[in-house]
Design a protein around this motif. Sequence first.
Motif, PDB file in Angstrom:
ATOM      1  N   MET A 291       0.830  -1.188   0.000  1.00 41.61           N
ATOM      2  CA  MET A 291       0.000   0.000   0.000  1.00 41.61           C
ATOM      3  C   MET A 291       0.876   1.255   0.000  1.00 41.61           C
ATOM      4  SD  MET A 291      -3.150  -0.562  -0.221  1.00 41.61           S
ATOM      5  CE  MET A 291      -4.559  -1.488   0.163  1.00 41.61           C
ATOM      6  N   ALA A 292       0.251   2.390   0.177  1.00 43.74           N
ATOM      7  CA  ALA A 292       0.936   3.682   0.071  1.00 43.74           C
ATOM      8  C   ALA A 292       1.544   4.127   1.401  1.00 43.74           C
ATOM      9  CB  ALA A 292      -0.055   4.739  -0.403  1.00 43.74           C
ATOM     10  N   THR A 293       2.558   4.986   1.278  1.00 47.58           N
ATOM     11  CA  THR A 293       3.134   5.657   2.442  1.00 47.58           C
ATOM     12  C   THR A 293       2.620   7.084   2.442  1.00 47.58           C
ATOM     13  OG1 THR A 293       5.126   4.302   2.439  1.00 47.58           O
ATOM     14  CG2 THR A 293       5.258   6.432   3.543  1.00 47.58           C
ATOM     15  N   LEU A 294       2.022   7.504   3.539  1.00 49.76           N
ATOM     16  CA  LEU A 294       1.445   8.832   3.648  1.00 49.76           C
ATOM     17  C   LEU A 294       2.106   9.606   4.766  1.00 49.76           C
ATOM     18  CD1 LEU A 294      -0.983   6.602   3.092  1.00 49.76           C
ATOM     19  CD2 LEU A 294      -2.286   8.683   2.873  1.00 49.76           C
ATOM     20  N   ILE A 295       2.212  10.913   4.568  1.00 48.68           N
ATOM     21  CA  ILE A 295       2.656  11.826   5.621  1.00 48.68           C
ATOM     22  C   ILE A 295       1.465  12.687   5.991  1.00 48.68           C
ATOM     23  CG2 ILE A 295       4.063  13.855   6.128  1.00 48.68           C
ATOM     24  CD1 ILE A 295       6.258  12.688   4.452  1.00 48.68           C
ATOM     25  N   ALA A 296       1.168  12.783   7.275  1.00 52.40           N
ATOM     26  CA  ALA A 296       0.127  13.674   7.778  1.00 52.40           C
ATOM     27  C   ALA A 296       0.790  14.658   8.744  1.00 52.40           C
ATOM     28  CB  ALA A 296      -0.972  12.888   8.486  1.00 52.40           C
ATOM     29  N   VAL A 297       0.594  15.952   8.477  1.00 52.48           N
ATOM     30  CA  VAL A 297       1.184  16.992   9.321  1.00 52.48           C
ATOM     31  C   VAL A 297       0.062  17.897   9.808  1.00 52.48           C
ATOM     32  CG1 VAL A 297       2.905  18.823   9.476  1.00 52.48           C
ATOM     33  CG2 VAL A 297       3.256  16.944   7.861  1.00 52.48           C
TER      34      VAL A 297
ATOM     35  N   LEU B 175       1.603  10.269  -0.626  1.00 53.84           N
ATOM     36  CA  LEU B 175       0.573  11.280  -0.420  1.00 53.84           C
ATOM     37  C   LEU B 175       0.952  12.084   0.806  1.00 53.84           C
ATOM     38  CD1 LEU B 175      -2.317  12.429  -1.076  1.00 53.84           C
ATOM     39  CD2 LEU B 175      -3.173  10.791   0.604  1.00 53.84           C
ATOM     40  N   ILE B 176       0.738  13.400   0.731  1.00 50.69           N
ATOM     41  CA  ILE B 176       1.060  14.286   1.846  1.00 50.69           C
ATOM     42  C   ILE B 176      -0.212  15.041   2.237  1.00 50.69           C
ATOM     43  CG2 ILE B 176       2.438  16.264   2.585  1.00 50.69           C
ATOM     44  CD1 ILE B 176       4.475  15.400   0.354  1.00 50.69           C
ATOM     45  N   LEU B 177      -0.594  14.938   3.512  1.00 50.44           N
ATOM     46  CA  LEU B 177      -1.747  15.648   4.062  1.00 50.44           C
ATOM     47  C   LEU B 177      -1.213  16.738   4.987  1.00 50.44           C
ATOM     48  CD1 LEU B 177      -3.816  12.507   5.103  1.00 50.44           C
ATOM     49  CD2 LEU B 177      -4.132  13.878   3.042  1.00 50.44           C
ATOM     50  N   LEU B 178      -1.533  18.002   4.680  1.00 45.69           N
ATOM     51  CA  LEU B 178      -1.000  19.120   5.457  1.00 45.69           C
ATOM     52  C   LEU B 178      -2.100  20.030   5.969  1.00 45.69           C
ATOM     53  CD1 LEU B 178       1.883  20.297   3.118  1.00 45.69           C
ATOM     54  CD2 LEU B 178       2.170  19.454   5.429  1.00 45.69           C
ATOM     55  N   ASP B 179      -1.972  20.436   7.219  1.00 52.31           N
ATOM     56  CA  ASP B 179      -2.810  21.497   7.775  1.00 52.31           C
ATOM     57  C   ASP B 179      -2.270  22.817   7.218  1.00 52.31           C
ATOM     58  OD1 ASP B 179      -4.277  23.281   9.285  1.00 52.31           O
ATOM     59  OD2 ASP B 179      -3.637  22.493  11.223  1.00 52.31           O
ATOM     60  N   VAL B 180      -3.140  23.686   6.761  1.00 43.26           N
ATOM     61  CA  VAL B 180      -2.696  24.962   6.196  1.00 43.26           C
ATOM     62  C   VAL B 180      -2.221  25.909   7.290  1.00 43.26           C
ATOM     63  CG1 VAL B 180      -3.457  27.005   4.941  1.00 43.26           C
ATOM     64  CG2 VAL B 180      -4.145  24.760   4.159  1.00 43.26           C
ATOM     65  N   MET B 181      -2.936  25.950   8.398  1.00 43.31           N
ATOM     66  CA  MET B 181      -2.619  26.906   9.470  1.00 43.31           C
ATOM     67  C   MET B 181      -2.107  26.173  10.703  1.00 43.31           C
ATOM     68  SD  MET B 181      -3.382  29.790   8.100  1.00 43.31           S
ATOM     69  CE  MET B 181      -3.386  30.899   9.470  1.00 43.31           C
ATOM     70  N   MET B 182      -0.790  26.241  10.897  1.00 37.18           N
ATOM     71  CA  MET B 182      -0.174  25.664  12.087  1.00 37.18           C
ATOM     72  C   MET B 182       0.679  26.745  12.739  1.00 37.18           C
ATOM     73  SD  MET B 182       0.923  21.872  10.793  1.00 37.18           S
ATOM     74  CE  MET B 182       1.411  22.353   9.137  1.00 37.18           C
TER      75      MET B 182
ATOM     76  N   ASP C  27      -5.213  14.921  18.107  1.00 33.87           N
ATOM     77  CA  ASP C  27      -6.344  13.996  18.015  1.00 33.87           C
ATOM     78  C   ASP C  27      -6.653  13.673  16.559  1.00 33.87           C
ATOM     79  OD1 ASP C  27      -6.693  13.822  20.777  1.00 33.87           O
ATOM     80  OD2 ASP C  27      -8.061  15.542  20.816  1.00 33.87           O
ATOM     81  N   LEU C  28      -6.600  14.677  15.698  1.00 29.75           N
ATOM     82  CA  LEU C  28      -6.849  14.461  14.276  1.00 29.75           C
ATOM     83  C   LEU C  28      -5.758  13.589  13.657  1.00 29.75           C
ATOM     84  CD1 LEU C  28      -8.576  14.945  11.810  1.00 29.75           C
ATOM     85  CD2 LEU C  28      -7.307  17.060  11.416  1.00 29.75           C
ATOM     86  N   LEU C  29      -4.504  13.827  14.040  1.00 24.31           N
ATOM     87  CA  LEU C  29      -3.414  12.978  13.543  1.00 24.31           C
ATOM     88  C   LEU C  29      -3.639  11.523  13.924  1.00 24.31           C
ATOM     89  CD1 LEU C  29      -0.107  14.978  14.144  1.00 24.31           C
ATOM     90  CD2 LEU C  29      -1.170  14.385  11.958  1.00 24.31           C
ATOM     91  N   ARG C  30      -4.060  11.305  15.152  1.00 28.39           N
ATOM     92  CA  ARG C  30      -4.319   9.935  15.623  1.00 28.39           C
ATOM     93  C   ARG C  30      -5.437   9.295  14.808  1.00 28.39           C
ATOM     94  NH1 ARG C  30      -7.598   7.637  19.785  1.00 28.39           N
ATOM     95  NH2 ARG C  30      -6.700   5.692  20.505  1.00 28.39           N
TER      96      ARG C  30
ATOM     97  N   THR D   2       3.194  10.477  10.982  1.00 31.77           N
ATOM     98  CA  THR D   2       2.504  11.671  11.479  1.00 31.77           C
ATOM     99  C   THR D   2       3.497  12.603  12.150  1.00 31.77           C
ATOM    100  OG1 THR D   2       1.935  10.568  13.568  1.00 31.77           O
ATOM    101  CG2 THR D   2       0.298  10.477  11.788  1.00 31.77           C
ATOM    102  N   PHE D   3       3.252  13.901  11.957  1.00 32.39           N
ATOM    103  CA  PHE D   3       4.097  14.948  12.524  1.00 32.39           C
ATOM    104  C   PHE D   3       3.205  16.100  12.986  1.00 32.39           C
ATOM    105  CE2 PHE D   3       6.529  12.705   9.339  1.00 32.39           C
ATOM    106  CZ  PHE D   3       7.748  12.482   9.963  1.00 32.39           C
ATOM    107  N   ALA D   4       3.488  16.616  14.178  1.00 33.35           N
ATOM    108  CA  ALA D   4       2.746  17.766  14.697  1.00 33.35           C
ATOM    109  C   ALA D   4       3.388  19.077  14.257  1.00 33.35           C
ATOM    110  CB  ALA D   4       2.675  17.707  16.216  1.00 33.35           C
ATOM    111  N   ASN D   5       4.584  19.002  13.706  1.00 36.13           N
ATOM    112  CA  ASN D   5       5.319  20.192  13.288  1.00 36.13           C
ATOM    113  C   ASN D   5       5.950  19.896  11.929  1.00 36.13           C
ATOM    114  OD1 ASN D   5       7.229  22.212  12.875  1.00 36.13           O
ATOM    115  ND2 ASN D   5       7.970  22.188  14.979  1.00 36.13           N
ATOM    116  N   PRO D   6       5.666  20.699  10.908  1.00 36.84           N
ATOM    117  CA  PRO D   6       6.225  20.420   9.580  1.00 36.84           C
ATOM    118  C   PRO D   6       7.750  20.482   9.543  1.00 36.84           C
ATOM    119  CG  PRO D   6       5.098  22.536   9.597  1.00 36.84           C
ATOM    120  CD  PRO D   6       4.803  21.875  10.903  1.00 36.84           C
ATOM    121  N   GLU D   7       8.338  21.224  10.466  1.00 35.18           N
ATOM    122  CA  GLU D   7       9.803  21.316  10.494  1.00 35.18           C
ATOM    123  C   GLU D   7      10.443  20.007  10.951  1.00 35.18           C
ATOM    124  OE1 GLU D   7      10.184  24.735  12.984  1.00 35.18           O
ATOM    125  OE2 GLU D   7       9.826  26.123  11.337  1.00 35.18           O
ATOM    126  N   ALA D   8       9.652  19.106  11.546  1.00 32.05           N
ATOM    127  CA  ALA D   8      10.166  17.819  12.017  1.00 32.05           C
ATOM    128  C   ALA D   8      10.210  16.759  10.913  1.00 32.05           C
ATOM    129  CB  ALA D   8       9.306  17.313  13.176  1.00 32.05           C
TER     130      ALA D   8
END
Length: 87
Positions: A1-7, A47-54, A12-15, A30-36
């Motif tokens: 299957m695919a490897t995804l990044i969620a930032v 696939l990369i899932l990003l929050d626009v406002m962090m 709770d949403l990441l989980r 999963t990452f809580a900080n895009p710099e990580a």
Amino acid sequence: MATLIAVDDDLDLLRLIRIALEKDGHRVLTFANPEAVGEDDWAQADLILLDVMMPQQSGFRAVSENSRPAELSDPISQRPQRGGNDD
């Protein structure tokens, strides 16, 4: 299957994202900080899932500062900030 990044700074949403997508057989980083997110992480994402406002860095900035922007062909989904009474 695919490897995804969620930032996202919403842990709770990441989980939830991780649980739902791993249930379907995907590998989810999963990452809580895009710099990580490391260069190796960006490189292996399908696939990369990003929050626009962090608070640390916006999803837009994370994409533009990615170490491989010219090569970035992965689908990117950016989650807009929710707020107000319309949620």
